[in-house]
Every structure is written in C-alpha cells, then in structure tokens.
Write an enzyme that holds these catalytic residues in place. Structure first.
Site, PDB file in Angstrom:
ATOM      1  N   HIS B 161       0.828  -1.221   0.000  1.00 57.30           N
ATOM      2  CA  HIS B 161       0.000   0.000   0.000  1.00 57.30           C
ATOM      3  C   HIS B 161       0.863   1.271   0.000  1.00 57.30           C
ATOM      4  CE1 HIS B 161      -3.426  -2.578   1.340  1.00 57.30           C
ATOM      5  NE2 HIS B 161      -2.488  -3.174   2.053  1.00 57.30           N
ATOM      6  N   SER B 282      16.499  20.374 -17.161  1.00 54.75           N
ATOM      7  CA  SER B 282      15.901  21.659 -17.399  1.00 54.75           C
ATOM      8  C   SER B 282      17.061  22.614 -17.627  1.00 54.75           C
ATOM      9  CB  SER B 282      15.086  22.080 -16.177  1.00 54.75           C
ATOM     10  OG  SER B 282      14.850  23.463 -16.222  1.00 54.75           O
ATOM     11  N   LYS B 288      17.270  19.256 -11.548  1.00 54.43           N
ATOM     12  CA  LYS B 288      16.084  18.573 -12.053  1.00 54.43           C
ATOM     13  C   LYS B 288      16.469  17.578 -13.141  1.00 54.43           C
ATOM     14  CE  LYS B 288      11.252  19.726 -12.920  1.00 54.43           C
ATOM     15  NZ  LYS B 288      10.791  19.394 -14.250  1.00 54.43           N
ATOM     16  N   GLU B 295       9.034   7.317 -17.836  1.00 52.49           N
ATOM     17  CA  GLU B 295       7.646   7.733 -18.049  1.00 52.49           C
ATOM     18  C   GLU B 295       7.125   7.217 -19.385  1.00 52.49           C
ATOM     19  OE1 GLU B 295       7.073  12.038 -16.143  1.00 52.49           O
ATOM     20  OE2 GLU B 295       8.957  11.864 -17.241  1.00 52.49           O
TER      21      GLU B 295
END
Lengths: 463, 463, 463, 463
Positions: B161, B282, B288, B295
């Site tokens: 969970h 970036s 970043k 993804e």
C-alpha cells in the site's frame, strides 16, 4: 428471489456514513466466498506443514484440521453464515474456526499472511477453473468431431469476403473450429503450467523467519514447486491475466462460430435449423426462430475481452508489492468463467440439436462457377501453362458460360477451344462441385478423405 | 525528413476520387513491406518444393530462385522501389520477379494463393520478432541479476500500500522483476511453439489439387509441421493475438518498474539517481532530472494493450474464412514490437547507468518499527504464544516505543516485561533492520542468502 | 517509396547506444510535425499578445511574425527540413526562426513553456480535425438522405435476430444511419465546445509572472475563453479522449452498416451490388466482387476503439501535472483521424455507386407471413380483443396458412373464421406487404410518408 | 448471506440440460429487476396515452393503473417475488398484473413491444443514474472547493515528471480536480441531453399501425421529444456508451487523484494523513495506515474502462435492428454506476477527513531552487534580456548557489553580478517561495488570489 438494489436513492443523497461507504468499498465477501473451499484446502495444507516442521504441535494441528473439516461441511450444506462485517472469506473462516476450537485457531495464521493466503486460494481456484473449462472444451470438440464425421461429404460454399469462393465440405468447416479449440485448450494448459507454483509461505511480502518447508505445502496442494521470489509472488497476477487472455481468444472463436450460426439460420441462407431449445420463438410468427443463444455467445465475447482489459489496466503502473487495487482481480475472472462455461455449453447444445439442410448447402455451393480455379489448375497441370496465364484463360471461359447462362460443365468443348485450342475432353472430369471438393486432398485440404484424416488425428491425440 | 501529411484539406472537402479513396484504404505496402525478407524466404521454400514435387521444372526453379536472390539483394541495398499501385509486398515482389525473369515468374504462384502467402510471411515475421524480444528480455534479466548481485545486502523499505511494511533487500526487489520477465519469456516461447506450424499450401481456403508436399515447405522454413485445416489456417490470427497478449503483460511489468523508478528518483525518495542519458534536464534547474524514459515506458503500456484490444475486436464475430478485415492485423503487431523493444532497451540502459543511494534506502527502511512483526514471531517461537495473541502484545510494545520516541531496540527490557513478563534478553538479538532481513531466509524470502540462491538458480536455468 | 525497417537486426543484438535508444524513445518529430501549422498559428497569436501587452516591442514582434510567415511558406512548399535531433515540432520551428531572424527569436518563448505550447497546438489540431470530420459526416448524411429519398417506397425485410420480422422500407433503413450520424456529429460538436478553451499562458504548470492577457490569445485563436486552472490545463487530455470516444462510436456505427453491406452483397442476399471501385474482383471468377472497402471499414472500428482504450490507460493513475507519458497522446488521435476520415469517404463512395436490387428485396420481404402482426392489430382494433389474445389467434391463422402452403391473403375467410368467427372481409385490406409498410405511419415509423417526413426534418435541421 | 456458487461441479461435467443452459443464458431478471420502477413508470405513461388516444377505454386504463400502483407498492415493500422462469422484468410485472386485474392486463401491451419497452426503461434508468452521479460529483466539488479555500495559501511543490518544478498552492492543486469534475458533469449532461428522446411507440422495429400519440408519452416521461426513426431506436445503445464513456473519464480523473493521495500519505511524502475511516491499519504497526479506499478508487478505473470497452465490442458489426447481443448492455452500466458512485463518495469522505501537513509541504516546496524560473523572468522584465538568454544566466547563478550549498536568496549580489553585471538589489524581492507563488497571478495561475477567483467563479456557476 427478492429485489436487490431496486430503490437506490434516486435524485437524493447517498446518505451513507463514511464507515458504510468504506464497508461497501472494502468488503470482498460478496464475491470471494467463491474461494471458500480453496481457502480450506490451503489452510489444511498449511496446518499439516506447520506440524511437520514442528512449528505447532500435532494435537493443535489435529484440532485445527477438525475445525476446518466441520466448516467445510457447513459450507457444503449451505449452513455457513457469511458476514460482511468480517470483510473477506479468510476472516470469515478464521473467525468461525475460533468459535469452534477456541484460541488455538490463532495458531493457524503462524508464518502466513493474508497476502499469501489470498493468492494461494485464488490460484487454486483458477487452476480448478481451467480444469473445468478444459473438460467442457473437449466435450465441445467431441460434438464438433462427431458432427463433422456425419458431414464429411456434405458440400457447402466456402466463403472468402462472404462471397462464395470454392466449395468445401461442411465437415471440414466444423473441423476448423475443432482446431481453434485445440489451440484454446493448449493456451489454457500453458496458463496452468505457468501458474502452477505455490505462493504459500511468502507471508506478507518478504518471506518469514519461521523454519517452514514450502515444498511440503507445494506438494500437498499439487503445485510443481514453490514460487521463487516473495515480493513478486505477492504482487503477481499474471496467472489471472493468462486465464483471461486465453478466455478472450476462446470467446472470440465462439463469437465467430455464433455469427455463422446466426447467418446460416437466417431466411436468406437456411443452411441449418436450430432447435427450439436454443431459440426463442415469436408468439405470432411460427416460422420465426430467434437464435438467442448464438447471439448471446457472440455478445459475451465483448464482456470477456472487457474483463481482460480491466485487469491489465488495474495492474498498469502499480509499484510493488501488494496494493489494494489487486482486490479488483477476482470479479473479472469469476465473470469470465461463468460466461465462458455457459457459452461453451450453449454452443455444444446448439450443435447437437441443429438440423442441417445439406441440399440447400449443396445448391449454394454450385452457384457461381466454383470450378473456375480447378479449370485453371487443370490448364497448368495438363497443358503446362504458367499459373498466371492459366488464370486469365479460365476467366475467359467462365465469361463464355456466363454469357450463355450455363454452367461450365454445360459449355461445349468447341467454345472452350476457341479460348485455348489445346483443351481436350479430359477437362470435363473436373467440372463438378464434387470433383472440386474431392480433389482438394492436399494435407489439411477440404476433401472428405482429408476431413476423415483430421478426425482420426484428433482422436489419436485425445485418447 | 520531409513533412508528411502536414496539410490535409482542413475545413475543405477531401476531394479524392473513389479510386484514390480505395487505393488508400486497400493498399498495405506502406506497412507490409516489413515482410519483404520473409516473403522471399517463403517463396524460395515454395519454389524448391514445387521442383521437388515435379510441379515445375528444375530449370524454371533455378531461374525463379535467382530472381528472388536478386530482389533480396536490391531490398537489402535499399534500391528496391516499392510501389503503392501494386498494393502489397507480394505483388511488388512478384511484379519485380516478372521484370527480371519474364513469364516464368508466373509459375511461382502455382498451388498457392495470396491468402496462405501472407500468413506464412506474417508468421515468419512474428516468429523472428519473438526471437528478438526473447534475446532483449534475457539481456535485461542479465542486467537485473548483476545489479541484484551488487545489492544483495542493500536494505530498503518493503512496501505494501506504499506504506513501508518490512525491510527487504534491493537485490530481492530487482529479482522480483527478473521473475516477471522469466514468465514473459515463457509466454513468448509458448506463443512461438503454438504458432510454429506452416500455413503454406492451404491455398485460398480449401487446399489445392496440385500434388504438393506440405512437409517439405514446413521443414524448409523451420516449422514443426504443416497446419491441419485449411479453412482455419486462412482465417486464424491467434498467433498475432498470442504475441500481443504476451507483449501486453510484459509491457505492464515494465510499466510497474518504470513507476518505481519515477518514484525512487523523485526528491521525496532519492533512492536512485538516473543518468543523464535517460533523463532530460531543465536548462534552468540543474538539479532537475526528468525521468522521461521511465515515463515513456510506463505510457507505452497503454498503447500496447490498445493494440491487443484492437485485434481482438477485429476478429470478433468474423465468419470464416478470409475477410479483408484481417488486413488490420499487422500494424498493431508492428507497433507493439517497435515499442516493446524500445522499452526493454531503455529499461536496461537505465538500470545499467543508475546510481543507487544505499544509505538513503537503509534509513528509510529503519523508520517506523519495521521489527514489529519479528518481535511477534519471536514471542510465538520462544514463548509459545498463539500468533494472533503475539501480534497484540507486539503492538502494545510498539506503542510504548512510539510514546517514548525511541526505537524498539532502545526500549528497556522492563518496559517490555510490563507488557509480557516472560520476555527476556534474547529479544534484542532480533531487533535490527539487518536481522529482519537476514532472518527471512525461507525459500524465496528476502535475505541476502536467498537472493544469492535466486541468482544462482537463474544462472543455472539460463546457461 | 524506399523500404523502412526492412532489416532490423533479427536474432542479433539491438546494438544502439543509450543515446540512440533515448533519441528514438524521446523524439516526437516523426509524428508531431503534423502540428506544424497549428504551432505557427499559436506562436503568431502569442507574439501579437506579447506586443499588445508591451512585453516585447512592436519591432521585435514584426520580425518574429515575418520569420514565422517564412517558415509557414517553407513547410507548405515541402521545403522545410525536419530534424530528429531537434526532437519535436516546437524546437524545429524555434530553431529555424533563430536561423532566419537571429537572437530575437528567443523572445517568442517569453511567458510560455513547451507544456502550454504543445497542448495549444494539439487542441487546435483536434478542433480542426473535428471540423473536417463534421463536414465529411454531413456529406455522408446527404448521400444517405438522397438515396433514402429514391427508396422511400422500396420494401425490404426488417430483421430482428437476423430473422425477417416485419417489412420495412429501404429508405427508412438508410435514415436509421442518418440518425446515428446525427448523434455522432452532436457528439463531436459537444467535444469541440467543451475543449474550446485556450491553454496558452498557463506556462509550465503554475502560470506566469509576466503581465500577459490570456483573453487576447484566446480570442485570436478562436477559443471561447482561457482555461481556468493552470495545473489542470497542463495535465488535461480530456479533449483527446472526447475526440476518440466520439470517433469510436462513429466507427461502431460505420462497422454496423459495413456488416450489412457485406451481407447484402453476398450471393445469399443479393440485395445490392457494390461498384467495381469499392470491391476487388477475382482474376478468375468474374461474378465475385469482394467488398473489401466495407470489410476494412468494419475492421477499422477495432483499431479506433483500441486507440481510445490506449489513451485512457496512459492517463490512468498519473499524478499532476505534466508527465512524459502524455507524449503518447498524439499518435492514437492521428491514427483515428486518418482511419475515420477514410472510412467515411469509402462508405459514402460505396453508397453513391451501389446498385439496389429492389425486386429481390421485396421478394424477401414477402416471405414468411410478415402480415401476422398486422392481423393481430386488426383483431384488437376491429374486434376489441385484448392484444395478448389477438396474438394467439393470429398465430393460429398463420399456422393454417403454413399448413396449406399459401400466403395469408390466399387463405379463405372461412378458415379464418374457424379460428375466430367474428373475422370479416375487411381483413383482406391489410394483408399485403405494401399495406404493412404504409400503415406503419406512427411517428418515426417505416411508412414511405414517415420516411419523407424524416428527410424533410433532416433538411430543415441542416440548412 | 448464504453462499452462492461455492460448489460448482469442479472437475466434473456441467450436467445441465439444454433448457437449463438456455434458461441461465437467456434470463435477465437477476439484473434487470433494477429497472422495475422505470418499467412501471413507462407502463403508466403508455397506458394513459392509450386511453387518451381512445385505443383502450378509460375504465380499462384505470384498472391497469391501479394494478401497476399495487405492484409498485409490493416492490417497494420488498414483497414482490421475481421469478427466473418469467425471464425478465417486463414479463414479471406483466404476469403479476394479470394475476391482479385479469385479462385486461393483456391490453397494456397494445402498440408496444418488448423492444421499445426495454429501451424506454433503460433510458429512464440511465437518465436517473446521471442525475444521481451529477449530484454526487457536485458534492465532491463542494468539498474540493471548501478545502481549497482553507488552503489557498498553503504552498506545496508543483511537480512535473514527479520532479519538483515550481511551488504551487495546495488550493490551486485541489481546484485542478474541481475543473476536471466540472468537465465530467458537462459530459454527463451532454449524454443526458442527447439521449433524452422517447423510444416508446417504435414497437418491435417498424412503428405501429395503431393511432398512437408519441408526444403524449414523451411528455409524460419528461423526454424532449420522441425518437425519429424506429429501426435506429430499437438498435441504438449510444446512450449507454455515452454514459460509460463519461464514467470512464471521471474514473480516470479519480484514479489520478487517488494516486496522489496514496503518494502523499506515504512515509516519504507525509503531505497528508488520511483518517482511520478510509484506511485500514495493521494490528501490529500502529503507524501504518493503508490507504485502501484510495487504492480501490484507482483500481476501479480499470473495471469501468473495461465496461466501456465491452459494450463497444458488443455493438461492433451488429446488423439492424434488434439482436439479442444487446441484452449484454445493462450489466456494464449497472456495474459502472455502482462503482463510480462508491468511488465518488469515498473520495469525498477522504478529503473531508484528511489532515494536511502544511509545514511538510512548504519545506518540500522550498527545496531545489524553485525560484530559478522567476529569476530568469526578472532578467527579461528588468534588463530586457531575451528569454532564452535569461534562462542560461539563471542557470549559471543557480549553479553558484548549488556549489556554495546555499539558497538563491542567501547568495550575495556580487556573485550574481559576476554572471550578469546589471543585476541589482531588486532581485531579492522575488527570491522566496511565497513570492514565486503570489506573483503567478496570471489568469488561471497558482497565486492565492487566483485560487480565490477560481472559487468565486465556481460558486457563481453553481448557484
């Protein structure tokens, strides 16, 4: 049967308290009670292993087994009261065990967790389900084969693009579905083999510190071996997807056959007549027989593919190990099982009962110059004309017949020779629907002999 | 690269003539050119069989083979001109063969049809694709295994969970994915075995009247045997569905791993740092690192499941034998292949390059009384307390530690004894994250030893 | 056309370096170049707004606009070179702008981000696509309506369960599809209305600190208003799903019609003959016309539903705001657009060209006592018999006709009276297929008058 | 609750007779009893219309209405006995009506058929369902809005790619979901508008010969108008698909929010604490709160998308008009309704109960130079540097801060000037998380003011 959900608060608030919402959301006993016998089977195996490994005493073990036996009896007799407040099948049974044998019941859960318990139960269920489906598919095959045997010489149009292309035998057509189902059974059997590893003992997610013997439980439950990685085991639902994927392909096969039955029994075809048992009539049009069973089989493929899609989506992007999303795994499997079994039974029933209009089939097969391809083949074989040229000669001869409104057989030799002078009388041997069919005896072809050979092979493989 | 489709007649009529619409609709050469080498391979086998069966002469056969060789060379060299007007790969090659060797080219199509030709090509392609995917999956497993070996003792939180439940080893976590991929490979391998029957020779739908030898072609093309029923063969796309189903499960596995990589590299986790090669930065925030590859892998599962769904729908309710709908079978398979291969390669690349923050993982694993279950187990084993009671004692002790703001190890014996008097000093042996992990050495458990055993097993099975 | 992907490293390693894998994975220019004109349109609007809000100077603005104009020209002329290394359409255009106008190009990106840029482009594209689809659907409706007008009195069997139930007019049948497409257009139009809000100006995810005027850009691009929440805007793909859902329903409608065309042109029906333009013939069987276009339309519904499913899966479980998974949004939309437009055009073409065998339809309509329901209705109206009883009387009379092998009209009055004595001569007025059809003039019924009224309504609504 | 299906004949034959198989296959009363009140409502309207049109007498009409009233009462009271042998809800009610009022009951079925009856009932049900969902969605929005109001100034990290990108307000984040749900409601409302046409009176498929007034029934049942084409009406299930499509998008939105709740409540985030009511604890780890409700919401999106897919598949390729496949339309709709309502309620409950750790959110927002973009924007606005150049200057300054291990605000002016000499003290005004947030007050931006404006707009639109 009393009404269920007939009066939701339409237009009003759904006034449930948080705890009621959560109860409804969380409880699985409404559907996972179907795992009852599997749960008991797994608990028995676990208990025996705990005794064998001296984790619990033999007397505690006996007491637990006796309690489980009693519960099994109660469920079989329909006397067991499933309680939603106990959420799932595991707690329902554990709780009852406590009522029967007292605190010793608490020892059964040593070295296991609900996480490994639920997937053991569910795997056992799916494995049982595959066994049942396999049996029903085999019965359907038997029906196909015996019907094919009766119709190994029945000629019907062979369609491509729903245009009649070349005559085939009805037996051959039926054996095509027998082949599809053979693959279906092989797919279910692969699924069974791949899933046949015992999850019991991986505990919550990381294994256990108790000196358990996972091979002991695995053997007792008929698994090939214990699963190899506890994290994977707890989060894996591949076995359910394999089941749903196999069922989806099977449902698609049945939907194709169902489509054909619907068409064949339509007034434009009249190839078959379905029995009253699997059609519904109209109270007013006696000749109308709606092929409801076939249509429902066709429709149910949508539902089964939907079940497969739904589980793939549930799993997509889930991190390890157990997430509650996984509780959504059972209902699609149960739904698919029920509907697939029903579809197979209905299909078998329809085939057993249907009346075949062989004469109508044969007439349809004879329409439209079905011997044109054979004529071209004859030119290749007998006059050594390249295939592509032979095709264009054959087309010209067909055109002659069409203009004269006669069949190819009825065309005189001279007319044929006006297209290709070397054509001789031998050509007439092949110009009939029966010849078209019987001469296609290449391996897997449509000739009666080939159909009989396919039937023979099936019987060898399945005895 | 020049623009494609940049300027459809927005807002205006799509002014194509019927023949242009039909051309666009019907032509498959834009995608089925990927079958080029398979088509030639199959034609070669077919030609050799025709010669062996004395259906065409050896000299005709040689001529055809020579022509096919030349075409293969032209395609390899990128010199072959595919023409949309010739619709599909088969006609493109047959037409070119005619240009090269003249009318003898027409003999190649003896005793076959586009229907059996296209599925032979496509089966060969899918079989090749499975071979390639299997190899890539194995390489990914090798990367997983060698990374797991390095991290067999690295401790991280084990989640259920998304709540940290019990500590596990990172190596164990990686081996969970190795197991999934093992099943994926087994699934592809089942698909390959089931599809490995040769369609060539079933002709249009009913077999052929030529005295062909289907075993000859089957052997030449590496199939196990010829298919058994010509109608089934022409309409069957199970092999493509099996491929897509196996790919869907594999893609779901990858999506789950990708989700974890995204989470682990987020600022709240910092368990890993992905390399520049598989992230985009970036221009303005140097810290970043967007995990784009992960993804995209996660996202591509949607596309692959969509491909599976689409083919199941295409087949649903189709009567036998060949319908043009079946032309919609190839693009989903090609799309899935390209995206799955890419996903596997990207996943492997990310794993090879990533930096693991073992210390961060360990700290996270230590938070939140991870030894609570072990404490309960100790009570069961050492004081013979039933498991369910042991659980509640353990919970009370944890509560004491929580109130005092200390770890379980830091709690004094007296406080523990105030909950359960029989607890003795031995308890402290098990109160550490390392003990939690190392003592879970049941088969398939998370202990370093168990991980090493899993790795050993993998190496035995895959050499 | 030169071969693409003909020779992947079958059986060998996919030897790409990490950077090549990532390049392939990440680059979207191969498909998002279709957004080129939308990108320029949006940039132009953004630039004008920046000038109007005095964020950049008028002269900088003019320079940028001039550069964009030039690029648009280059793309229209097919002279623009798209580069994969620049990844996407935005960078390809921005980069080219820099080449043309120098560093001022860098000012265009003020107060915007690739995140709001891409969705503005994509929304514009989808809005344009809806416009084009709407137009094509309307043309298809026009074809349906004018064909229906010609056939408002053509009688055919009305089917339920593929059993002929009651006669209907062919015009009525065609108008049923006109209604479906009316709903399709309404669905696309809802999608357009809901999506018609301007994303430009939400920047990366949180809005911008520049004093922009979002209404300015929104108006310039024909949107109804700017979107209301920047986080939602960046992560929202509802507009693409709405598009795919509307397309899926439309594709399902077309698949149903396609199924009917396939059946109607089969030798068992012969209700219609499709033109050569939309069928493929057999070189050898001149009467064979394969309805390829109809079959492909039917098949393409699978692909379009697959596209919808895939995007829903991509979005499932994604946290806010932008994730790279969202790059998987465009290809399903492009694929669906191309295939839906093609399907609509092919359907329209088939309808325009097809030959209708009215006589065959009428004969089929007359078979099987189609007046049975009317007979029952007559009993209700004229003899005041409850409906359910009337039905059973009618059934008995039909049975008499069936036994005698005659039609209901041919049955003598006495026989009818032996079933129900009050039946009188008036009954014969209603016993014909034409009467069945013309008397069903309840609103929306199948009578020629009703069909003409439906046509009239359509013309009122669409002019 | 007693066990259902616990003991299917595992491993044994499913020994049902054909009639049992068909009964199981065909009967819909187990699920369509949910249409009971809609069926009565529609029958009442039909009866009144028959009287008004003088098709049945007023006294017959009164009798029927009285009988229907009594049945409605019996069902409400849970006293009605649904019988499987009567197959569906329509026959169950009609049969009971016969028992109560005798043969006059048979007059109710005048000028209607089960085909138009079932879709009228089902449309009414779906319309009611949309009403209920709309209400629940609005309540969820109210919860979102009031929570957003409390947190209009609470700062949290704004994520792209799960990497923290720019700070946003929590209120803004919540309002993003309010926007999504606004679209969901608009989608349901479009579905309702499009389906709000009355099917009653199209009879079996072709309309009726009785002089009915379809506007009468349509008005009585609250429809906008009667449907326009009887064939379309009988075979149309668009309204169910529109419902399922709208539900699928809503479920995907909820799944995204659920994913965030799961992440936010994980030990690595700790942004929120969910209440006990919507989590399950562990008996042994007191700090563990499993977000079961959120996980189930996330999982249920799979099921709902599966329902949509299934109905699209059922309809694909079905010829007109009614086919029994269409009976598969209700269960997916009921299943989706139940699960969507439950998900909305659980989501609302979780939001109302959850504890927000504002301080943890703020700290996370401050990490990693979130002001970098603002710094670049400042350079553009104050020093007229083109955006792309400003970006690279900002990046260099961030690098300096990173090397020194300080925040941007803590960096001295000189260091900044070493990168760009024109930077002055004004820069420090913008270097804070609060400034980042409050200055993003472009329309739809994340600033507290913008959030308040969004809330104000929502309240205007929904009152």
């Amino acid at each position: 049967m009393t009404v269920k959900n007939a009066n939701p608060m339409w237009g009003g608030r759904f006034t449930s308290s948080p705890s009621e919402v959560m109860q409804k959301m969380n409880a699985s006993i409404t559907f996972d009670q179907r795992l009852a016998f599997q749960d008991i089977r797994a608990s028995r195996a676990h208990c025996n292993m705990l005794v064998a490994c001296q984790i619990i005493s033999p007397s505690d073990g006996s007491l637990i087994i006796k309690g489980l036996d009693q519960i099994e009896g109660e469920i079989s007799a329909g006397e067991f009261q499933f309680k939603e407040v106990l959420e799932d099948i595991h707690m329902n049974i554990e709780n009852r065990l406590g009522q029967i044998i007292g605190p010793t019941a608490g020892k059964l859960h040593t070295a296991r967790s609900r996480n490994d318990q639920v997937i053991t139960d569910f795997r056992l269920w799916v494995r049982d389900a595959i066994g049942a489906i396999n049996l029903h598919l085999l019965e359907l095959q038997n029906t196909l084969v015996s019907t094919a045997e009766k119709h190994s010489e029945t000629v019907m149009p062979g369609y491509t693009h729903m245009q009649s292309a070349q005559p085939v035998t009805f037996g051959h057509h039926l054996m095509a579905y027998c082949e599809m189902i053979e693959r279906d059974r092989s797919r279910f059997s692969d699924a069974k083999r791949r899933m046949n590893q015992c999850p019991l003992g991986v505990a919550a997610l990381a294994g256990t510190t108790f000196p358990i013997d996972r091979n002991h439980t695995s053997d007792a439950l008929g698994f090939d071996r214990p699963t190899a990685n506890s994290l994977d085991t707890v989060s894996d639902r591949d076995f359910a997807i394999d089941f749903l994927a196999a069922a989806s392909v099977a449902a698609v096969h049945l939907s194709r056959f169902a489509e054909e039955l619907v068409l064949w029994s339509s007034p434009q075809f009249r190839f078959i007549v379905l029995s009253d048992a699997f059609t519904t009539g109209s109270s007013i049009m006696p000749q109308k027989k709606n092929p409801d069973a076939a249509e429902l089989i066709r429709g149910k493929s949508g539902r089964i593919i939907g079940d497969l899609t739904s589980l793939l989506i549930v799993l997509k992007g889930l991190p390890l190990a157990y997430s509650k999303d996984l509780q959504e795994d059972k209902e699609p499997v149960f739904d698919t099982y029920d509907n697939l079994i029903l579809s197979i039974c209905a299909m078998k029933g329809m085939l057993e009962d249907m009346k075949v209009n062989s004469e109508t089939m044969r007439q349809a097969a004879g329409a439209g110059f079905p011997e044109a391809t054979d004529l071209a083949d004859w030119l290749v074989c007998n006059l050594d004309i390249p295939f592509r040229s032979a095709h264009s000669i054959s087309a010209k001869i067909v055109q002659q017949a069409e203009e004269r409104g006669c069949t190819l057989k009825e065309l005189d030799l001279k007319t044929m020779q006006s297209v290709e002078p070397r054509i001789h009388n031998g050509i007439f041997d092949i110009l009939s629907v029966d010849s078209c069919v019987s001469r296609r005896n290449s391996y897997g072809g449509t000739s009666p002999e080939s159909v009989k050979e396919q039937i023979r092979q099936f019987r060898i493989n399945n005895h």
